[in-house]
Write a protein that holds these residues in place. Structure first.
Motif, PDB file in Angstrom:
ATOM      1  N   MET A  51      32.222  46.420  44.113  1.00  0.00           N
ATOM      2  CA  MET A  51      32.501  45.991  45.323  1.00  0.00           C
ATOM      3  C   MET A  51      34.015  46.441  45.577  1.00  0.00           C
ATOM      4  O   MET A  51      34.788  46.473  44.870  1.00  0.00           O
ATOM      5  CB  MET A  51      32.533  44.655  45.233  1.00  0.00           C
ATOM      6  N   PRO A  52      34.115  46.974  46.936  1.00  0.00           N
ATOM      7  CA  PRO A  52      35.576  47.628  47.068  1.00  0.00           C
ATOM      8  C   PRO A  52      36.514  46.636  47.941  1.00  0.00           C
ATOM      9  O   PRO A  52      36.567  45.546  47.871  1.00  0.00           O
ATOM     10  CB  PRO A  52      35.152  48.554  48.125  1.00  0.00           C
ATOM     11  N   ILE A  53      37.941  47.268  47.570  1.00  0.00           N
ATOM     12  CA  ILE A  53      38.993  46.678  48.455  1.00  0.00           C
ATOM     13  C   ILE A  53      38.426  46.968  49.895  1.00  0.00           C
ATOM     14  O   ILE A  53      38.140  48.076  50.404  1.00  0.00           O
ATOM     15  CB  ILE A  53      40.166  47.435  48.145  1.00  0.00           C
ATOM     16  N   LYS A  54      38.186  46.137  50.656  1.00  0.00           N
ATOM     17  CA  LYS A  54      38.116  46.344  52.135  1.00  0.00           C
ATOM     18  C   LYS A  54      39.205  46.512  53.143  1.00  0.00           C
ATOM     19  O   LYS A  54      38.874  47.299  54.108  1.00  0.00           O
ATOM     20  CB  LYS A  54      36.955  45.022  52.712  1.00  0.00           C
TER      21      LYS A  54
ATOM     22  N   HIS B 201      34.375  39.023  39.035  1.00  0.00           N
ATOM     23  CA  HIS B 201      34.306  38.236  40.339  1.00  0.00           C
ATOM     24  C   HIS B 201      34.414  39.220  41.354  1.00  0.00           C
ATOM     25  O   HIS B 201      33.967  38.662  42.539  1.00  0.00           O
ATOM     26  CB  HIS B 201      35.549  37.481  40.571  1.00  0.00           C
ATOM     27  N   HIS B 202      34.697  40.398  41.229  1.00  0.00           N
ATOM     28  CA  HIS B 202      34.632  41.410  42.364  1.00  0.00           C
ATOM     29  C   HIS B 202      34.218  42.779  42.151  1.00  0.00           C
ATOM     30  O   HIS B 202      34.196  43.737  42.881  1.00  0.00           O
ATOM     31  CB  HIS B 202      36.061  41.453  42.868  1.00  0.00           C
ATOM     32  N   GLY B 203      33.523  42.923  41.065  1.00  0.00           N
ATOM     33  CA  GLY B 203      32.603  43.934  40.608  1.00  0.00           C
ATOM     34  C   GLY B 203      33.449  45.289  40.321  1.00  0.00           C
ATOM     35  O   GLY B 203      32.831  46.401  40.449  1.00  0.00           O
ATOM     36  N   PHE B 204      34.742  44.903  39.707  1.00  0.00           N
ATOM     37  CA  PHE B 204      35.439  46.688  39.634  1.00  0.00           C
ATOM     38  C   PHE B 204      35.045  46.987  38.030  1.00  0.00           C
ATOM     39  O   PHE B 204      34.837  45.953  37.249  1.00  0.00           O
ATOM     40  CB  PHE B 204      36.928  45.995  39.646  1.00  0.00           C
ATOM     41  N   SER B 205      34.997  48.333  37.964  1.00  0.00           N
ATOM     42  CA  SER B 205      34.801  48.583  36.597  1.00  0.00           C
ATOM     43  C   SER B 205      35.956  49.516  36.156  1.00  0.00           C
ATOM     44  O   SER B 205      36.834  50.059  36.933  1.00  0.00           O
ATOM     45  CB  SER B 205      33.644  49.658  36.888  1.00  0.00           C
ATOM     46  N   PHE B 206      36.381  49.220  34.866  1.00  0.00           N
ATOM     47  CA  PHE B 206      37.570  50.109  34.232  1.00  0.00           C
ATOM     48  C   PHE B 206      37.080  51.390  33.861  1.00  0.00           C
ATOM     49  O   PHE B 206      36.290  51.633  32.817  1.00  0.00           O
ATOM     50  CB  PHE B 206      37.874  49.138  32.922  1.00  0.00           C
ATOM     51  N   ILE B 207      37.549  52.386  34.720  1.00  0.00           N
ATOM     52  CA  ILE B 207      36.959  53.654  34.596  1.00  0.00           C
ATOM     53  C   ILE B 207      37.864  54.632  33.451  1.00  0.00           C
ATOM     54  O   ILE B 207      37.346  55.386  33.049  1.00  0.00           O
ATOM     55  CB  ILE B 207      36.555  54.501  35.822  1.00  0.00           C
ATOM     56  N   GLY B 208      39.024  54.454  33.611  1.00  0.00           N
ATOM     57  CA  GLY B 208      40.119  55.234  32.659  1.00  0.00           C
ATOM     58  C   GLY B 208      41.228  54.894  32.628  1.00  0.00           C
ATOM     59  O   GLY B 208      41.689  54.130  33.181  1.00  0.00           O
ATOM     60  N   THR B 209      42.369  55.431  31.781  1.00  0.00           N
ATOM     61  CA  THR B 209      43.534  55.229  31.510  1.00  0.00           C
ATOM     62  C   THR B 209      44.382  56.719  31.754  1.00  0.00           C
ATOM     63  O   THR B 209      43.976  57.866  31.569  1.00  0.00           O
ATOM     64  CB  THR B 209      43.974  54.745  30.061  1.00  0.00           C
ATOM     65  N   ILE B 210      45.756  56.409  32.037  1.00  0.00           N
ATOM     66  CA  ILE B 210      46.487  57.459  32.130  1.00  0.00           C
ATOM     67  C   ILE B 210      47.976  56.732  31.173  1.00  0.00           C
ATOM     68  O   ILE B 210      48.460  55.739  31.622  1.00  0.00           O
ATOM     69  CB  ILE B 210      47.141  58.006  33.553  1.00  0.00           C
ATOM     70  N   GLU B 211      48.195  57.733  30.302  1.00  0.00           N
ATOM     71  CA  GLU B 211      49.603  57.373  29.554  1.00  0.00           C
ATOM     72  C   GLU B 211      50.651  57.904  29.868  1.00  0.00           C
ATOM     73  O   GLU B 211      50.649  59.237  30.368  1.00  0.00           O
ATOM     74  CB  GLU B 211      49.273  57.595  27.959  1.00  0.00           C
TER      75      GLU B 211
ATOM     76  N   ASP C 129      57.861  57.712  28.899  1.00  0.00           N
ATOM     77  CA  ASP C 129      58.601  56.516  29.501  1.00  0.00           C
ATOM     78  C   ASP C 129      58.732  55.534  28.288  1.00  0.00           C
ATOM     79  O   ASP C 129      58.081  55.085  27.778  1.00  0.00           O
ATOM     80  CB  ASP C 129      57.532  55.860  30.262  1.00  0.00           C
ATOM     81  N   PRO C 130      60.181  55.282  27.855  1.00  0.00           N
ATOM     82  CA  PRO C 130      60.660  54.324  26.989  1.00  0.00           C
ATOM     83  C   PRO C 130      60.090  52.858  27.138  1.00  0.00           C
ATOM     84  O   PRO C 130      60.332  52.160  26.301  1.00  0.00           O
ATOM     85  CB  PRO C 130      62.114  54.719  26.745  1.00  0.00           C
ATOM     86  N   ARG C 131      59.659  52.516  28.075  1.00  0.00           N
ATOM     87  CA  ARG C 131      59.355  51.284  28.487  1.00  0.00           C
ATOM     88  C   ARG C 131      57.777  50.950  28.111  1.00  0.00           C
ATOM     89  O   ARG C 131      57.437  49.706  28.241  1.00  0.00           O
ATOM     90  CB  ARG C 131      59.115  50.844  30.129  1.00  0.00           C
ATOM     91  N   GLY C 132      57.062  51.952  27.523  1.00  0.00           N
ATOM     92  CA  GLY C 132      55.660  51.561  26.972  1.00  0.00           C
ATOM     93  C   GLY C 132      54.882  51.530  28.263  1.00  0.00           C
ATOM     94  O   GLY C 132      53.930  50.753  28.390  1.00  0.00           O
ATOM     95  N   PHE C 133      54.834  52.497  29.035  1.00  0.00           N
ATOM     96  CA  PHE C 133      53.944  52.379  30.386  1.00  0.00           C
ATOM     97  C   PHE C 133      52.780  52.830  30.082  1.00  0.00           C
ATOM     98  O   PHE C 133      52.534  54.008  29.664  1.00  0.00           O
ATOM     99  CB  PHE C 133      55.025  53.355  31.316  1.00  0.00           C
ATOM    100  N   SER C 134      51.809  52.134  30.687  1.00  0.00           N
ATOM    101  CA  SER C 134      50.331  52.867  30.648  1.00  0.00           C
ATOM    102  C   SER C 134      49.909  52.414  31.835  1.00  0.00           C
ATOM    103  O   SER C 134      50.112  51.223  32.564  1.00  0.00           O
ATOM    104  CB  SER C 134      49.545  52.145  29.621  1.00  0.00           C
ATOM    105  N   ILE C 135      48.730  52.995  32.401  1.00  0.00           N
ATOM    106  CA  ILE C 135      48.231  52.774  33.557  1.00  0.00           C
ATOM    107  C   ILE C 135      46.453  52.729  33.402  1.00  0.00           C
ATOM    108  O   ILE C 135      46.070  53.583  32.914  1.00  0.00           O
ATOM    109  CB  ILE C 135      48.328  53.854  34.692  1.00  0.00           C
ATOM    110  N   GLY C 136      46.122  51.498  33.895  1.00  0.00           N
ATOM    111  CA  GLY C 136      44.544  51.365  33.967  1.00  0.00           C
ATOM    112  C   GLY C 136      43.805  51.477  35.207  1.00  0.00           C
ATOM    113  O   GLY C 136      44.684  51.043  36.378  1.00  0.00           O
ATOM    114  N   TYR C 137      42.723  52.021  35.523  1.00  0.00           N
ATOM    115  CA  TYR C 137      42.222  52.131  36.850  1.00  0.00           C
ATOM    116  C   TYR C 137      40.773  51.579  36.860  1.00  0.00           C
ATOM    117  O   TYR C 137      40.033  51.491  36.030  1.00  0.00           O
ATOM    118  CB  TYR C 137      41.901  53.819  37.054  1.00  0.00           C
ATOM    119  N   LEU C 138      40.901  50.245  37.856  1.00  0.00           N
ATOM    120  CA  LEU C 138      39.735  49.483  38.065  1.00  0.00           C
ATOM    121  C   LEU C 138      39.100  49.901  39.358  1.00  0.00           C
ATOM    122  O   LEU C 138      39.527  49.913  40.336  1.00  0.00           O
ATOM    123  CB  LEU C 138      40.074  48.320  38.048  1.00  0.00           C
ATOM    124  N   LYS C 139      37.605  50.493  39.381  1.00  0.00           N
ATOM    125  CA  LYS C 139      37.306  51.111  40.566  1.00  0.00           C
ATOM    126  C   LYS C 139      36.169  50.076  41.122  1.00  0.00           C
ATOM    127  O   LYS C 139      35.482  49.494  40.247  1.00  0.00           O
ATOM    128  CB  LYS C 139      36.595  52.354  40.099  1.00  0.00           C
TER     129      LYS C 139
END
Length: 256
Positions: A1-4, A169-179, A183-193
């Motif tokens: 289910m999407p962001i509307k 609760h909102h039907g999002f799926s974890f589809i992938g990551t970008i590392e 970045d010395p802060r330990g930055f990672s990105i996850g994508y919930l579609k």
């Protein structure tokens, strides 16, 4: 289910209508009033709402170590050409166009009231694919004929907790990551579609700051999601009476 829908507060609705129309090609849906306008962003709507100028200062800062809302992202073609038009008009940039991790080209800039916006060109090449069907559906959207809403980005404390909540609760799926290996802060990105939209989730190894949502000052106010909020989730009320929920990281959303 999407962001509307994405609700953005502004101090001059007509000025913001013209800005989003000129630079992101978002047409009006219906008629704009002095207090409100709704724009078609292809996969969602962007709703502009009037707030009183100078009523209260926003506590949002452009440091991604602040939890909660970070930016609104749009998929585009011809990113450098579009960025040049913004530059020529004197729009303030946070990050000039560059090639980013994941084989995409991006830039960041501000709307007239300080909401941080991103343009992204290209399909993300994920470091790890967690949902092949979700990634295939994302890529099937193709190159946008005009800029389309893609995501809202948030910084969180615990990505798995965030994934579980928005999945259940909102039907999002974890589809992938970008590392972000540099970045010395330990930055990672996850994508919930969810549907054709995404919650882009930032995590860091560093200590992060807290921020309470502000629903009545200029800038991003809240998103509207499909699905039902969990019982017991903290809630508040927007100026128009909408019940708005707040997740553990301070991201504000309503449901519809």
């Amino acid at each position: 289910m999407p962001i509307k829908n994405v609700v953005v507060n502004c101090t001059d609705v007509q000025r913001s209508v013209e800005y989003y129309g000129k630079f992101l090609e978002l047409p009006l849906i219906g008629e704009a009033t002095a207090d409100r306008a709704v724009l078609d962003a292809v996969t969602a709507t962007v709703e502009l709402r009037l707030v009183e100028r100078g009523r209260e200062a926003s506590t949002w800062v452009g440091d991604d170590l602040q939890k909660g809302f970070r930016h609104v992202g749009f998929k585009v073609d011809r990113l450098d050409e579009r960025a040049a038009v913004l530059k020529a008009a004197g729009v303030e940039f946070k990050l000039d166009p560059l090639d980013a991790e994941g084989a995409v080209r991006i830039c960041f800039f501000f709307d007239p009231d300080g909401t941080l916006l991103e343009m992204i060109q290209g399909d993300l090449q994920y470091a790890a694919v967690l949902d092949e069907d979700g990634v295939a559906k994302e890529r099937a959207l193709g190159v946008p004929a005009r800029p389309r809403f893609d995501h809202v980005a948030v910084t969180v404390e615990d990505r798995e907790r965030t994934h579980e909540y928005y999945r259940d609760h909102h039907g999002f799926s974890f589809i992938g990551t970008i590392e972000q290996p540099h970045d010395p802060r330990g930055f990672s990105i996850g994508y919930l579609k969810g549907g054709d939209t995404v919650i882009e989730v930032f995590t860091y190894d560093r200590e992060k700051s807290e921020r309470e949502p502000q629903l009545d000052v200029a800038g991003f106010s809240y998103a509207v999601l499909a699905g039902d909020a969990a019982e017991g989730l903290r809630a508040t009320t927007a100026p128009d009476g909408t019940r708005v929920h707040v997740d553990p990281d301070g991201f504000a959303f309503a449901t519809r």
